[in-house]
Scaffold this motif. Structure first.
Motif, short mmCIF file in Angstrom:
data_model
loop_
_atom_site.label_atom_id
_atom_site.label_comp_id
_atom_site.label_asym_id
_atom_site.label_seq_id
_atom_site.Cartn_x
_atom_site.Cartn_y
_atom_site.Cartn_z
N ALA A 1 0.93 -1.17 0.00
CA ALA A 1 0.09 -0.13 -0.01
C ALA A 1 0.72 1.15 -0.08
CB ALA A 1 -0.86 0.10 1.26
N ILE A 2 0.49 2.35 -0.64
CA ILE A 2 1.13 3.78 -0.77
C ILE A 2 0.36 4.68 -0.29
CG2 ILE A 2 2.51 5.09 -2.40
CD1 ILE A 2 2.42 2.78 -4.30
N LEU A 3 1.17 5.44 0.78
CA LEU A 3 0.71 6.65 1.23
C LEU A 3 1.35 7.96 0.44
CD1 LEU A 3 0.88 4.56 3.59
CD2 LEU A 3 -0.45 6.12 4.75
N LEU A 4 0.57 8.82 -0.22
CA LEU A 4 1.35 9.59 -0.96
C LEU A 4 0.61 10.86 -1.02
CD1 LEU A 4 1.00 8.88 -4.71
CD2 LEU A 4 -0.57 7.89 -3.16
N ASP A 5 1.33 11.88 -1.48
CA ASP A 5 0.61 13.21 -1.99
C ASP A 5 -0.24 13.21 -3.43
OD1 ASP A 5 1.65 14.12 0.44
OD2 ASP A 5 3.01 15.57 -0.29
N SER A 6 -1.03 13.81 -3.66
CA SER A 6 -1.74 13.65 -4.81
C SER A 6 -0.97 14.09 -6.12
CB SER A 6 -2.95 14.44 -4.68
OG SER A 6 -2.86 15.79 -4.73
N GLU A 7 0.13 15.05 -5.79
CA GLU A 7 0.92 15.72 -6.96
C GLU A 7 1.53 14.32 -7.41
OE1 GLU A 7 4.46 17.90 -6.10
OE2 GLU A 7 3.76 18.00 -4.12
N PHE A 8 1.89 13.40 -6.78
CA PHE A 8 2.57 12.25 -7.47
C PHE A 8 1.95 11.00 -7.69
CE2 PHE A 8 5.12 14.19 -3.73
CZ PHE A 8 5.94 14.80 -4.46
N LEU A 9 0.56 11.10 -7.80
CA LEU A 9 -0.33 10.06 -8.18
C LEU A 9 0.26 9.56 -9.75
CD1 LEU A 9 -3.68 10.90 -7.06
CD2 LEU A 9 -2.45 8.67 -6.44
N HIS A 10 0.57 10.43 -10.68
CA HIS A 10 0.86 9.93 -12.04
C HIS A 10 2.32 9.37 -12.11
CE1 HIS A 10 3.27 13.60 -11.40
NE2 HIS A 10 4.07 13.07 -12.43
N ARG A 11 2.94 9.27 -11.02
CA ARG A 11 4.23 8.56 -11.08
C ARG A 11 4.08 7.01 -11.07
NH1 ARG A 11 8.86 12.11 -7.93
NH2 ARG A 11 8.11 14.31 -8.85
N PHE A 12 2.84 6.65 -10.63
CA PHE A 12 2.88 5.13 -10.72
C PHE A 12 1.97 4.49 -11.60
CE2 PHE A 12 3.88 6.49 -6.31
CZ PHE A 12 4.77 5.52 -5.73
N GLY A 13 1.75 5.23 -12.73
CA GLY A 13 1.15 4.81 -13.84
C GLY A 13 1.52 3.50 -14.29
N ASP A 14 2.78 3.03 -14.24
CA ASP A 14 3.33 1.73 -14.83
C ASP A 14 3.40 0.55 -13.88
OD1 ASP A 14 3.83 3.20 -17.10
OD2 ASP A 14 5.62 3.67 -16.76
N LEU A 15 2.72 0.70 -12.76
CA LEU A 15 2.73 -0.35 -11.86
C LEU A 15 1.81 -1.63 -12.42
CD1 LEU A 15 2.19 0.73 -8.09
CD2 LEU A 15 4.04 -0.52 -9.00
N PRO A 16 2.76 -2.63 -12.24
CA PRO A 16 1.74 -3.95 -12.90
C PRO A 16 0.65 -4.49 -12.24
CG PRO A 16 3.70 -4.53 -12.14
CD PRO A 16 3.88 -2.98 -11.95
N ASN A 17 0.72 -4.08 -10.73
CA ASN A 17 -0.41 -4.41 -9.95
C ASN A 17 -1.01 -3.33 -9.24
OD1 ASN A 17 0.12 -7.38 -10.69
ND2 ASN A 17 1.77 -7.18 -9.03
N LYS A 18 -2.28 -3.07 -9.34
CA LYS A 18 -3.02 -2.01 -8.80
C LYS A 18 -2.72 -2.17 -7.19
CE LYS A 18 -6.81 0.97 -9.06
NZ LYS A 18 -8.16 1.32 -9.62
N LEU A 19 -2.12 -1.16 -6.56
CA LEU A 19 -1.96 -1.08 -4.99
C LEU A 19 -2.97 -0.08 -4.62
CD1 LEU A 19 2.00 -1.15 -4.73
CD2 LEU A 19 0.26 -3.30 -4.51
N PRO A 20 -3.36 -0.50 -3.32
CA PRO A 20 -4.05 0.56 -2.73
C PRO A 20 -3.30 1.90 -2.39
CG PRO A 20 -4.33 -1.43 -1.48
CD PRO A 20 -3.35 -1.61 -2.41
N MET A 21 -3.77 3.08 -2.78
CA MET A 21 -3.33 4.27 -2.44
C MET A 21 -4.12 5.09 -1.61
SD MET A 21 -1.37 5.24 -6.18
CE MET A 21 -0.20 3.90 -6.83
N ILE A 22 -3.34 5.92 -0.64
CA ILE A 22 -4.30 6.55 0.48
C ILE A 22 -3.29 7.90 0.28
CG2 ILE A 22 -4.49 7.22 2.71
CD1 ILE A 22 -4.56 3.94 3.17
N LEU A 23 -4.26 8.98 0.10
CA LEU A 23 -3.61 10.56 0.00
C LEU A 23 -3.16 11.05 1.29
CD1 LEU A 23 -5.73 11.83 -2.85
CD2 LEU A 23 -3.87 10.57 -3.07
#
Length: 487
Positions: free
Chosen positions: A144-166
């Motif tokens: 699971a990834i906890l991140l600022d929304s400005e960085f959401l686009h950087r995980f576009g190539d993740l092969p598996n969709k992980l839970p993301m919390i802003l």
């Protein structure tokens, strides 16, 4: 009594004395000592230091960010609610978390919740590119990834969709991910049951090229802080301006130590601004300023007239981070001889998360730096081992030339790299940022170096640039300069 056991006991007693003098522990409260020692075995360093401070004075201010102050008691309740909310969403101590955020309460809540949950947390560098982030997330088995929304686009190539919390939505209206406020909404503020063991924190190398390595930090005894406090007596119950990012080892360590001493941590969320940093020091009457060397240089470069506008007299400590052997790993004692620097500390880590590690000699680890001793036994850092340039058969460390160049009043910053040369194999190319209003001349700069250093250390080329490329922690990106078009 065996010598090793005697040394361990002596070190322990010495450490207790240092922590007592610094105010980190109070020997008249043995119950609190035992609680803190127990916390260290299950919560990890961040949550342990925080819990100690919260019990000592919950009404004191723990952090100040762009949204305002939060007391230790308020932060304790919120992080409990976040931890309970993560559990409600299926996240357990077996889940590896990752953060990708700037310095604000969301980052702190993520660190505390992970500690209370007993989950490992990987601190991602905000300057990392998408492919690096994806590679690290896969290698570290992030769940699971906890991140600022400005960085959401950087995980576009993740092969598996992980839970993301802003951790911060930054005003972005169009997102599907829950925020930390959503996670803690309606959740109990009582603490979880203590985990069986700490999940640990993974701090990444700067990653100027390739995929950054992970340096794990697991159990850390409170006594190990004494090694630092014995050398750098941080003030107790003061304010610490944390300009260095918390995902960086420098920022993280001073967050922990600041809380251990009951201090307020002043967070700077956005891009580093030297004037704002000085204003924060003045406003909060800060006793400690924590930054990386590049930040300190930018403050100094403001000039005496600007520096005089701010009252920084409250500062007691300015902390900025970055014994030797020869090539056969024999101890060097004579002055002026360059060798690899090896260090020993209770805070040393066992190896990177990819299975590799640093070279070890006699129980000491290589720092990756080279240096020399002077006649008085003082250690001087000549540069990074992997930055060395061989020019005409001679070893050149860029730092020596760079330090000489920035002594000139007409040069603000300088970086030196090696470039291919038909006759010498490699020659030096200097990238220079002129000081405001200065008019620099390339030949004068070459002559200046030639008058002070050996001929093979004189740059073949001098290139003038507006700024030097750096990553999010201020580290110079030499690989970009090596491949840059000098025109």
């Amino acid at each position: 009594m065996p010598a090793a056991l005697f040394r361990t006991m002596a070190d322990g007693l010495s450490a207790i004395g240092v922590l007592r003098r610094s105010g980190a522990i109070e020997l008249r409260d043995p119950v609190e000592l035992l609680r803190t020692a127990r916390d260290a075995t299950v919560l990890g360093p961040v949550a342990t230091a925080f819990a100690h401070a919260a019990r000592h004075n919950g009404a004191a201010t723990a952090i100040v960010d762009e949204q305002g102050p939060l007391t230790f008691a308020e932060l304790d309740r919120r992080s409990n609610a976040v931890a309970n909310g993560l559990v409600a969403r299926g996240i357990t101590s077996a889940t590896v978390l990752a953060t990708l955020c700037r310095d604000h309460r969301g980052m702190v809540l993520s660190l505390l919740a992970a500690g209370k949950l007993g989950a490992r947390i990987v601190l991602l560098n905000t300057g990392m590119a998408g492919p690096q982030l994806v590679s690290v997330a896969e290698r570290e088995n992030v769940g699971a990834i906890l991140l600022d929304s400005e960085f959401l686009h950087r995980f576009g190539d993740l092969p598996n969709k992980l839970p993301m919390i802003l951790t911060s939505d930054d005003g972005w209206a169009n997102h599907e991910q829950p925020t930390l406020d959503d996670v803690r909404a309606g959740q109990p503020t009582r603490p979880l049951a203590s985990p069986e063991q700490p999940g640990g924190i993974v701090v990444l190398t700067s990653g100027t090229t390739g995929t950054p390595k992970g340096a794990p930090r697991g159990k850390v005894s409170p006594l190990q802080s004494a090694q630092f406090l014995d050398r750098i007596p941080l003030p107790k119950a003061s304010a610490t301006v944390l300009a260095a990012p918390a995902f960086h080892g420098t920022g993280l360590s001073q967050l922990i130590l600041g809380w251990a001493l009951g201090s307020t941590i002043i967070l700077q969320q956005r891009k580093f601004d030297p004037r704002r940093t000085l204003a924060d020091v003045e406003h909060h009457r800060a006793g400690t300023l924590v930054l990386v060397p590049t930040m300190l240089q930018r403050i100094v470069d403001l000039g005496e007239s600007v520096l005089a506008e701010y009252d920084t007299s409250s500062l007691k400590v300015i902390f900025a981070a970055g014994s030797g052997y020869d090539e056969d790993r024999r101890r060097i004692t004579e002055p002026g001889v360059v060798g690899t620097i090896f260090v020993a500390s209770a805070l040393s880590f066992g190896g990177y998360t990819d299975g590799t590690g640093k070279e070890t000699v006699d129980g000491m680890q290589s720092s990756g730096d080279v240096g020399h001793l002077d006649a008085a036994g003082r250690l001087f850092i000549d540069g990074r081992d992997d930055d060395m340039i061989v020019s005409g058969g001679e070893n050149v460390f860029p730092l020596e030339v760079e330090n000489l160049l920035v002594e000139r009043p007409d040069i603000l910053e300088a970086a030196v790299v090696g470039v291919d040369d038909r006759d010498f194999g490699k020659r030096l190319r200097a990238f220079v940022v002129p000081a405001p209003g200065a008019s620099c001349d390339a030949q004068q700069i070459k002559d200046y170096v030639k008058a002070t250093l050996a001929r093979h250390k004189v740059p073949r080329d001098v290139v003038f640039v507006d700024e030097l490329p750096r990553n999010a922690t201020g580290k110079l990106l030499r690989r970009k300069l090596e491949s840059a078009d000098p025109q």
